[in-house]
Design a protein around this motif. Sequence first.
Motif, PDB file in Angstrom:
ATOM      1  N   THR A  54     -68.771  22.868  38.029  1.00 31.36           N
ATOM      2  CA  THR A  54     -69.378  23.611  39.132  1.00 31.36           C
ATOM      3  C   THR A  54     -68.385  24.725  39.486  1.00 31.36           C
ATOM      4  N   PHE A  55     -68.660  25.487  40.534  1.00 37.54           N
ATOM      5  CA  PHE A  55     -67.794  26.617  40.852  1.00 37.54           C
ATOM      6  C   PHE A  55     -67.347  26.570  42.305  1.00 37.54           C
ATOM      7  N   GLN A  56     -66.132  27.041  42.518  1.00 37.66           N
ATOM      8  CA  GLN A  56     -65.594  27.115  43.873  1.00 37.66           C
ATOM      9  C   GLN A  56     -66.495  27.987  44.746  1.00 37.66           C
ATOM     10  N   PRO A  57     -66.691  27.626  46.031  1.00 38.11           N
ATOM     11  CA  PRO A  57     -67.535  28.457  46.899  1.00 38.11           C
ATOM     12  C   PRO A  57     -66.876  29.785  47.280  1.00 38.11           C
ATOM     13  N   ALA A  58     -65.546  29.814  47.324  1.00 41.00           N
ATOM     14  CA  ALA A  58     -64.846  31.036  47.728  1.00 41.00           C
ATOM     15  C   ALA A  58     -64.592  31.940  46.531  1.00 41.00           C
ATOM     16  N   VAL A  59     -64.682  33.234  46.754  1.00 31.46           N
ATOM     17  CA  VAL A  59     -64.413  34.216  45.698  1.00 31.46           C
ATOM     18  C   VAL A  59     -62.944  34.160  45.312  1.00 31.46           C
ATOM     19  N   ALA A  60     -62.673  34.035  44.020  1.00 32.29           N
ATOM     20  CA  ALA A  60     -61.291  33.963  43.542  1.00 32.29           C
ATOM     21  C   ALA A  60     -60.677  35.343  43.372  1.00 32.29           C
ATOM     22  N   SER A  61     -61.471  36.335  42.978  1.00 34.67           N
ATOM     23  CA  SER A  61     -60.942  37.685  42.782  1.00 34.67           C
ATOM     24  C   SER A  61     -62.065  38.701  42.956  1.00 34.67           C
ATOM     25  N   GLU A  62     -61.669  39.884  43.342  1.00 37.12           N
ATOM     26  CA  GLU A  62     -62.626  40.988  43.499  1.00 37.12           C
ATOM     27  C   GLU A  62     -61.924  42.287  43.156  1.00 37.12           C
ATOM     28  N   ARG A  63     -62.610  43.156  42.407  1.00 33.98           N
ATOM     29  CA  ARG A  63     -62.020  44.442  42.046  1.00 33.98           C
ATOM     30  C   ARG A  63     -63.098  45.490  41.862  1.00 33.98           C
ATOM     31  N   THR A  64     -62.692  46.735  42.000  1.00 36.61           N
ATOM     32  CA  THR A  64     -63.582  47.866  41.752  1.00 36.61           C
ATOM     33  C   THR A  64     -63.460  48.274  40.293  1.00 36.61           C
ATOM     34  N   VAL A  65     -64.598  48.329  39.602  1.00 33.28           N
ATOM     35  CA  VAL A  65     -64.605  48.694  38.186  1.00 33.28           C
ATOM     36  C   VAL A  65     -64.716  50.208  38.030  1.00 33.28           C
ATOM     37  N   VAL A  66     -65.684  50.828  38.719  1.00 30.84           N
ATOM     38  CA  VAL A  66     -65.854  52.278  38.655  1.00 30.84           C
ATOM     39  C   VAL A  66     -66.565  52.742  39.918  1.00 30.84           C
ATOM     40  N   ARG A  67     -66.277  53.954  40.344  1.00 28.90           N
ATOM     41  CA  ARG A  67     -66.901  54.528  41.529  1.00 28.90           C
ATOM     42  C   ARG A  67     -67.894  55.618  41.132  1.00 28.90           C
ATOM     43  N   GLN A  68     -68.722  55.985  42.109  1.00 33.22           N
ATOM     44  CA  GLN A  68     -69.617  57.135  41.984  1.00 33.22           C
ATOM     45  C   GLN A  68     -70.599  57.008  40.831  1.00 33.22           C
ATOM     46  N   ILE A  69     -71.290  55.866  40.754  1.00 32.27           N
ATOM     47  CA  ILE A  69     -72.402  55.733  39.818  1.00 32.27           C
ATOM     48  C   ILE A  69     -73.607  56.450  40.424  1.00 32.27           C
ATOM     49  N   SER A  70     -74.172  57.390  39.692  1.00 36.08           N
ATOM     50  CA  SER A  70     -75.273  58.196  40.225  1.00 36.08           C
ATOM     51  C   SER A  70     -76.487  57.325  40.509  1.00 36.08           C
ATOM     52  N   ASN A  71     -77.176  57.677  41.578  1.00 36.84           N
ATOM     53  CA  ASN A  71     -78.370  56.931  41.990  1.00 36.84           C
ATOM     54  C   ASN A  71     -79.585  57.528  41.308  1.00 36.84           C
ATOM     55  N   GLY A  72     -79.766  57.197  40.042  1.00 37.99           N
ATOM     56  CA  GLY A  72     -80.889  57.733  39.280  1.00 37.99           C
ATOM     57  C   GLY A  72     -82.129  56.872  39.406  1.00 37.99           C
ATOM     58  N   THR A  73     -83.169  57.251  38.685  1.00 38.48           N
ATOM     59  CA  THR A  73     -84.426  56.501  38.726  1.00 38.48           C
ATOM     60  C   THR A  73     -84.399  55.286  37.802  1.00 38.48           C
ATOM     61  N   THR A  74     -83.482  55.267  36.826  1.00 37.62           N
ATOM     62  CA  THR A  74     -83.398  54.144  35.895  1.00 37.62           C
ATOM     63  C   THR A  74     -82.509  53.060  36.476  1.00 37.62           C
ATOM     64  N   PRO A  75     -82.958  51.801  36.515  1.00 36.68           N
ATOM     65  CA  PRO A  75     -82.101  50.716  37.017  1.00 36.68           C
ATOM     66  C   PRO A  75     -80.846  50.562  36.167  1.00 36.68           C
ATOM     67  N   VAL A  76     -79.774  50.138  36.781  1.00 37.14           N
ATOM     68  CA  VAL A  76     -78.542  49.895  36.027  1.00 37.14           C
ATOM     69  C   VAL A  76     -78.730  48.719  35.080  1.00 37.14           C
ATOM     70  N   PHE A  77     -79.419  47.656  35.549  1.00 38.99           N
ATOM     71  CA  PHE A  77     -79.655  46.468  34.729  1.00 38.99           C
ATOM     72  C   PHE A  77     -81.150  46.286  34.488  1.00 38.99           C
ATOM     73  N   ARG A  78     -81.508  46.142  33.211  1.00 39.60           N
ATOM     74  CA  ARG A  78     -82.876  45.793  32.833  1.00 39.60           C
ATOM     75  C   ARG A  78     -82.808  44.603  31.881  1.00 39.60           C
ATOM     76  N   TYR A  79     -83.826  43.763  31.916  1.00 40.52           N
ATOM     77  CA  TYR A  79     -83.754  42.475  31.221  1.00 40.52           C
ATOM     78  C   TYR A  79     -84.896  42.349  30.215  1.00 40.52           C
ATOM     79  N   PHE A  80     -84.582  41.748  29.048  1.00 48.14           N
ATOM     80  CA  PHE A  80     -85.555  41.619  27.965  1.00 48.14           C
ATOM     81  C   PHE A  80     -85.504  40.204  27.407  1.00 48.14           C
ATOM     82  N   ASN A  81     -86.681  39.716  26.964  1.00 51.86           N
ATOM     83  CA  ASN A  81     -86.720  38.397  26.333  1.00 51.86           C
ATOM     84  C   ASN A  81     -86.496  38.530  24.831  1.00 51.86           C
ATOM     85  N   ALA A  82     -86.609  37.418  24.098  1.00 54.93           N
ATOM     86  CA  ALA A  82     -86.319  37.427  22.666  1.00 54.93           C
ATOM     87  C   ALA A  82     -87.295  38.272  21.871  1.00 54.93           C
ATOM     88  N   SER A  83     -88.458  38.584  22.431  1.00 51.61           N
ATOM     89  CA  SER A  83     -89.437  39.437  21.758  1.00 51.61           C
ATOM     90  C   SER A  83     -89.311  40.897  22.164  1.00 51.61           C
TER      91      SER A  83
END
Length: 235
Positions: free
Chosen positions: A146-175
């Motif tokens: 299982t996982f600890q309830p408290a966050v162990a670490s947090e960091r900023t990966v990159v700033r200023q991602i443009s707010n476009g019309t395409t989602p950052v994450f899209r999901y696909f099945n095996a087909s």
Amino acid sequence: MIQNCRNALFARVSRVRRDERGVTLSELIVTIALMTMLLAMVMTIFITFTRTFADERSATSNTAGATVAMNELTRVIRAGTPIPKGPSLPNDPVFSYAAANQIVLQAYLDTDAADPEPVKVEFLITSDRTLVERRWTAIKSGGLFTFQPAVASERTVVRQISNGTTPVFRYFNASNIELEPPAGGQLTAAQRNAVAAVKISMTVQTDPSGRAKTASIENTVGIPNLDLSRIGIDR
């Protein structure tokens, strides 16, 4: 043009040195005008060079930031793994949360360890368009995790991602069929269990003026630990 102005200026100064009578008012005005023109040309060249250099530096920063973010997202998502809950219970799916701007998953990242443990990872696009990564450490009990309830670490990966019309994450099945979130904004439990690949799309613009060239990057990441056929999934 600059060379001609400089030659004319030097000629007048030389004549003044030879002529003990000094310069007339008209000659002084012409000299000041030539000096002003020369200074304006030099300043224009300097400002243009400085602005071009700043734009190129911002464009390089955009590319570097987008590349770092994509490498980290790809590394973690590709290592996504279902977590066993017990002999008579179904495994926890790779993704415990999946939406357009947020993803939470379990992954085995330190596979070189003698006794590797999974880690829970969240990637979140905040309201100010910053990609933040949070991690939770595992708790092992009776061979299960299982996982600890408290966050162990947090960091900023990159700033200023443009707010476009395409989602950052899209999901696909095996087909290779896209799994679209319902009105609530996140995939259902059944959809999360069917995710076989995540398509990541981002555009980074770190220049506040917007003059620098943006960096757009896209990648479809499969999850080999699911043991699903990759046939038909874009790579």
